[in-house]
Design a protein around this motif. Sequence first.
Motif, PDB file in Angstrom:
ATOM      1  N   ARG A   1      10.409   6.343   2.057  1.00 52.19           N
ATOM      2  CA  ARG A   1      10.688   5.258   1.106  1.00 52.19           C
ATOM      3  C   ARG A   1       9.615   5.213   0.032  1.00 52.19           C
ATOM      4  O   ARG A   1       8.426   5.247   0.333  1.00 52.19           O
TER       5      ARG A   1
ATOM      6  N   SER B   1       0.860  -1.177   0.000  1.00 56.79           N
ATOM      7  CA  SER B   1       0.000   0.000   0.000  1.00 56.79           C
ATOM      8  C   SER B   1       0.896   1.225   0.000  1.00 56.79           C
ATOM      9  O   SER B   1       1.977   1.229   0.592  1.00 56.79           O
TER      10      SER B   1
ATOM     11  N   GLU C   1       5.888  -8.772   0.673  1.00 55.10           N
ATOM     12  CA  GLU C   1       5.198  -7.665   1.362  1.00 55.10           C
ATOM     13  C   GLU C   1       6.119  -6.500   1.664  1.00 55.10           C
ATOM     14  O   GLU C   1       5.979  -5.845   2.698  1.00 55.10           O
TER      15      GLU C   1
ATOM     16  N   ARG D   1      12.994  -4.647  10.889  1.00 55.45           N
ATOM     17  CA  ARG D   1      13.508  -3.724  11.911  1.00 55.45           C
ATOM     18  C   ARG D   1      12.559  -2.561  12.140  1.00 55.45           C
ATOM     19  O   ARG D   1      12.301  -2.164  13.268  1.00 55.45           O
ATOM     20  N   LYS D   2      12.025  -2.000  11.054  1.00 61.71           N
ATOM     21  CA  LYS D   2      11.253  -0.761  11.217  1.00 61.71           C
ATOM     22  C   LYS D   2       9.794  -1.007  11.617  1.00 61.71           C
ATOM     23  O   LYS D   2       9.272  -0.344  12.515  1.00 61.71           O
ATOM     24  N   ASP D   3       9.143  -1.962  10.961  1.00 60.83           N
ATOM     25  CA  ASP D   3       7.703  -2.157  11.197  1.00 60.83           C
ATOM     26  C   ASP D   3       7.426  -3.242  12.247  1.00 60.83           C
ATOM     27  O   ASP D   3       6.305  -3.331  12.745  1.00 60.83           O
TER      28      ASP D   3
ATOM     29  N   LEU E   1       5.811   4.521   0.600  1.00 53.17           N
ATOM     30  CA  LEU E   1       5.452   3.314   1.362  1.00 53.17           C
ATOM     31  C   LEU E   1       5.330   3.567   2.843  1.00 53.17           C
ATOM     32  O   LEU E   1       4.886   2.699   3.588  1.00 53.17           O
TER      33      LEU E   1
ATOM     34  N   ILE F   1      22.950 -11.868  -2.844  1.00 52.35           N
ATOM     35  CA  ILE F   1      21.770 -12.726  -2.970  1.00 52.35           C
ATOM     36  C   ILE F   1      20.937 -12.225  -4.145  1.00 52.35           C
ATOM     37  O   ILE F   1      20.636 -11.033  -4.209  1.00 52.35           O
TER      38      ILE F   1
ATOM     39  N   THR G   1      12.323  -3.839   6.839  1.00 48.95           N
ATOM     40  CA  THR G   1      10.909  -3.866   7.262  1.00 48.95           C
ATOM     41  C   THR G   1      10.769  -4.604   8.593  1.00 48.95           C
ATOM     42  O   THR G   1      10.008  -4.180   9.465  1.00 48.95           O
TER      43      THR G   1
ATOM     44  N   THR H   1      18.798 -10.684   4.208  1.00 49.64           N
ATOM     45  CA  THR H   1      19.676  -9.693   4.834  1.00 49.64           C
ATOM     46  C   THR H   1      21.119  -9.856   4.366  1.00 49.64           C
ATOM     47  O   THR H   1      21.558 -10.970   4.081  1.00 49.64           O
ATOM     48  N   ARG H   2      21.824  -8.745   4.277  1.00 45.61           N
ATOM     49  CA  ARG H   2      23.263  -8.793   4.008  1.00 45.61           C
ATOM     50  C   ARG H   2      24.035  -8.839   5.308  1.00 45.61           C
ATOM     51  O   ARG H   2      25.026  -9.505   5.439  1.00 45.61           O
ATOM     52  N   ARG H   3      23.550  -8.080   6.305  1.00 44.20           N
ATOM     53  CA  ARG H   3      24.342  -7.858   7.526  1.00 44.20           C
ATOM     54  C   ARG H   3      23.880  -8.707   8.699  1.00 44.20           C
ATOM     55  O   ARG H   3      24.566  -8.766   9.716  1.00 44.20           O
TER      56      ARG H   3
ATOM     57  N   GLY I   1      10.042  -4.266   1.850  1.00 43.19           N
ATOM     58  CA  GLY I   1       9.739  -2.919   1.438  1.00 43.19           C
ATOM     59  C   GLY I   1      10.221  -2.603   0.028  1.00 43.19           C
ATOM     60  O   GLY I   1      10.320  -3.485  -0.824  1.00 43.19           O
ATOM     61  N   GLY I   2      10.527  -1.326  -0.178  1.00 41.30           N
ATOM     62  CA  GLY I   2      10.836  -0.831  -1.508  1.00 41.30           C
ATOM     63  C   GLY I   2      12.013  -1.533  -2.179  1.00 41.30           C
ATOM     64  O   GLY I   2      12.009  -1.732  -3.401  1.00 41.30           O
ATOM     65  N   SER I   3      12.999  -1.901  -1.396  1.00 40.07           N
ATOM     66  CA  SER I   3      14.174  -2.555  -1.967  1.00 40.07           C
ATOM     67  C   SER I   3      13.783  -3.913  -2.559  1.00 40.07           C
ATOM     68  O   SER I   3      14.201  -4.264  -3.672  1.00 40.07           O
TER      69      SER I   3
ATOM     70  N   GLN J   1      13.760  -5.128  -6.603  1.00 36.67           N
ATOM     71  CA  GLN J   1      14.504  -6.286  -7.118  1.00 36.67           C
ATOM     72  C   GLN J   1      13.578  -7.300  -7.789  1.00 36.67           C
ATOM     73  O   GLN J   1      13.897  -7.840  -8.848  1.00 36.67           O
TER      74      GLN J   1
HETATM   75  N1  LIG Z   1       3.345   0.263   2.669  1.00 35.76           N
HETATM   76  C1  LIG Z   1       3.693  -0.993   2.603  1.00 35.76           C
HETATM   77  O1  LIG Z   1       2.957  -1.834   2.054  1.00 35.76           O
HETATM   78  C2  LIG Z   1       5.012  -1.414   3.181  1.00 35.76           C
HETATM   79  C3  LIG Z   1       5.310  -2.777   3.293  1.00 35.76           C
HETATM   80  C4  LIG Z   1       6.539  -3.123   3.809  1.00 35.76           C
HETATM   81  C5  LIG Z   1       7.449  -2.140   4.187  1.00 35.76           C
HETATM   82  N2  LIG Z   1       7.121  -0.839   4.089  1.00 35.76           N
HETATM   83  C6  LIG Z   1       8.063   0.215   4.445  1.00 35.76           C
HETATM   84  O2  LIG Z   1       9.200   0.070   3.611  1.00 35.76           O
HETATM   85  C7  LIG Z   1      10.336   0.583   4.292  1.00 35.76           C
HETATM   86  C8  LIG Z   1      11.466  -0.406   4.189  1.00 35.76           C
HETATM   87  O3  LIG Z   1      11.793  -0.551   2.849  1.00 35.76           O
HETATM   88  P1  LIG Z   1      13.312  -0.613   2.418  1.00 35.76           P
HETATM   89  O4  LIG Z   1      13.342  -0.628   0.940  1.00 35.76           O
HETATM   90  O5  LIG Z   1      14.062   0.433   3.142  1.00 35.76           O
HETATM   91  O6  LIG Z   1      13.799  -1.991   3.007  1.00 35.76           O
HETATM   92  P2  LIG Z   1      13.381  -3.523   2.825  1.00 35.76           P
HETATM   93  O7  LIG Z   1      13.121  -3.845   1.398  1.00 35.76           O
HETATM   94  O8  LIG Z   1      12.310  -3.858   3.806  1.00 35.76           O
HETATM   95  O9  LIG Z   1      14.700  -4.233   3.345  1.00 35.76           O
HETATM   96  C9  LIG Z   1      15.943  -3.876   2.795  1.00 35.76           C
HETATM   97  C10 LIG Z   1      16.968  -4.717   3.491  1.00 35.76           C
HETATM   98  O10 LIG Z   1      16.800  -6.091   3.104  1.00 35.76           O
HETATM   99  C11 LIG Z   1      18.062  -6.680   2.916  1.00 35.76           C
HETATM  100  N3  LIG Z   1      18.232  -6.964   1.502  1.00 35.76           N
HETATM  101  C12 LIG Z   1      17.529  -6.449   0.453  1.00 35.76           C
HETATM  102  N4  LIG Z   1      17.965  -6.983  -0.688  1.00 35.76           N
HETATM  103  C13 LIG Z   1      18.951  -7.831  -0.360  1.00 35.76           C
HETATM  104  C14 LIG Z   1      19.789  -8.687  -1.126  1.00 35.76           C
HETATM  105  N5  LIG Z   1      19.699  -8.784  -2.466  1.00 35.76           N
HETATM  106  N6  LIG Z   1      20.714  -9.436  -0.474  1.00 35.76           N
HETATM  107  C15 LIG Z   1      20.816  -9.368   0.878  1.00 35.76           C
HETATM  108  N7  LIG Z   1      20.058  -8.576   1.655  1.00 35.76           N
HETATM  109  C16 LIG Z   1      19.125  -7.821   1.036  1.00 35.76           C
HETATM  110  C17 LIG Z   1      19.082  -5.704   3.442  1.00 35.76           C
HETATM  111  O11 LIG Z   1      19.116  -5.969   4.840  1.00 35.76           O
HETATM  112  P3  LIG Z   1      20.315  -5.638   5.854  1.00 35.76           P
HETATM  113  O12 LIG Z   1      20.282  -4.143   5.984  1.00 35.76           O
HETATM  114  O13 LIG Z   1      19.899  -6.345   7.113  1.00 35.76           O
HETATM  115  O14 LIG Z   1      21.572  -6.185   5.271  1.00 35.76           O
HETATM  116  C18 LIG Z   1      18.407  -4.372   3.152  1.00 35.76           C
HETATM  117  O15 LIG Z   1      18.883  -3.309   3.936  1.00 35.76           O
HETATM  118  C19 LIG Z   1       9.911   0.825   5.725  1.00 35.76           C
HETATM  119  O16 LIG Z   1       9.729   2.211   5.883  1.00 35.76           O
HETATM  120  C20 LIG Z   1       8.589   0.116   5.846  1.00 35.76           C
HETATM  121  O17 LIG Z   1       7.734   0.775   6.749  1.00 35.76           O
HETATM  122  C21 LIG Z   1       5.908  -0.453   3.602  1.00 35.76           C
END
Ligand SMILES: NC(=O)c1ccc[n+]([C@@H]2O[C@H](COP(=O)([O-])OP(=O)(O)OC[C@H]3O[C@@H](n4cnc5c(N)ncnc54)[C@H](OP(=O)(O)O)[C@@H]3O)[C@@H](O)[C@H]2O)c1
Length: 245
Positions: free
Chosen positions: A204, A27, A171, A71-73, A34, A151, A69, A103-105, A173-175, A179
Amino acid sequence: MPYEQSRSGARRIRVVADRPYTLLSCSMSIDGYLAGPNRTRLLLSNDDDFDRVDAVRASCDAILVGAATVRKDNPRLLVRERSRRDERVALGLAPSPTKVTVTRRARLDPGAAFFTAGDSEKLIYCASAAVADARTRLGAMATIVDGGQPIDMQSMGRDLLARGVQRLMVEGGGSLHTQFLLGDLVDELHLVVAPFFVGDTRARRFVNAGHFPWNPDRRATLAEVRQIGDVVLMRYALSDRFRGE
Ligand SMILES: NC(=O)c1ccc[n+]([C@@H]2O[C@H](COP(=O)([O-])OP(=O)(O)OC[C@H]3O[C@@H](n4cnc5c(N)ncnc54)[C@H](OP(=O)(O)O)[C@@H]3O)[C@@H](O)[C@H]2O)c1
């Protein structure tokens, strides 16, 4: 497995699947964010839509979110509605889908709801360099899978399929959205738009920049538009595996 099977048992298109049927659900605000810019969780949906999402979760074998996600949500990633959990159990499934993160870390808190809420199986796809550390800190709470370095989502999908995940819900997040979509790894997109703006570029976005497979020369197929109270759900068919159930 030359044919895909719907949950109702009907035969569908002939495909040789090398990844789970993948449904990306999120959403966002009217301006495509996001979340808000700070740590406060922003609700971009309403109760009826959360219930719809619950039903979608109940129809999946696994739910994937990125580590940020987690960690944050701090999501629980469980099926909330009891009747849906009972239905799954009657089918011989766990009450809620397997929880998956990447996760990478490996900087994840063992006290996070991802680990502590419910009895679902938990998988952490961890970059090779952090696997030893992850096994030490989180190995008692989840299965740590060496996801390679880096990965890639396609290999992860193959591995999930080999573990019996035929239907995967991504579900956020943006990252992860970026991908999966850049990799043309999504069969179905559920995009909900909440009726407000975030208006802050520190927040994000739904996706990062990139060359997406759907562009002015290759338009995605809009399969459904549904008003759910004050939000709107748009369902896009992004592959010929799309099941319009
Ligand atoms: N509105 C919605 O529907 C919705 C849904 C979900 C989340 N969100 C929001 O989205 C935001 C988070 O999104 P985001 O893009 O910052 O993060 P994300 O996609 O939730 O997570 C990114 C993290 O995932 C790991 N990662 C991603 N790709 C990887 C890969 N190829 N290999 C290894 N590790 C990988 C890394 O973790 P490490 O840092 O641990 O290495 C990276 O920092 C938050 O603000 C959350 O509230 C919104």
